[in-house]
Design a protein around this motif. Structure first.
Motif: not given
Length: 116
Positions: A71-78
């Motif tokens: 998430g910090a890398m911007g690859l997924v969100t929750r």
């Protein structure tokens, strides 16, 4: 016709792709994070922490830590599931799709380089 590889060629392909991805993109995913990312992008949603943990035979905290990093890398969100607030739904991002598209291109290029 499927490409048949020796063990050495298969490992060489994996090495070339891994090295190329490190050079092209500063994000350094672990093998577990990559497995999670591919599961999210290749298997139709919805994806939950509980479901990913079951699929990969790991605990929910292991998935949560991986998702924190991704998430910090911007690859997924929750996001909390509005129907069942106990569930956390993992969602794809444009940046994650672009990351995997770049990886796919690299795999294809390196695979073509193996052809006689």
């Amino acid at each position: 016709m499927p490409l048949e590889l020796s063990a050495s060629q298969a490992l060489g392909l994996w090495h070339a792709v891994s090295s190329g991805q490190v050079k092209l993109d500063g994000r350094d995913l672990t093998l577990r994070q990559m497995a999670i990312l591919l599961e999210i992008y290749l298997v139709p949603p919805p994806h939950t922490v509980r479901g990913l943990a079951a699929k990969l035979s790991v605990t929910k905290p292991v998935i949560t830590r991986a998702l924190d990093t991704m998430g910090a890398m911007g690859l997924v969100t929750r996001q909390r599931d509005e129907r069942d607030r106990r569930n956390v739904v993992i969602q794809r991002t444009v940046d994650g799709a672009l990351y995997l598209e770049q990886l796919c291109d690299l795999i294809i290029d390196q695979g073509r380089a193996l052809k006689p």
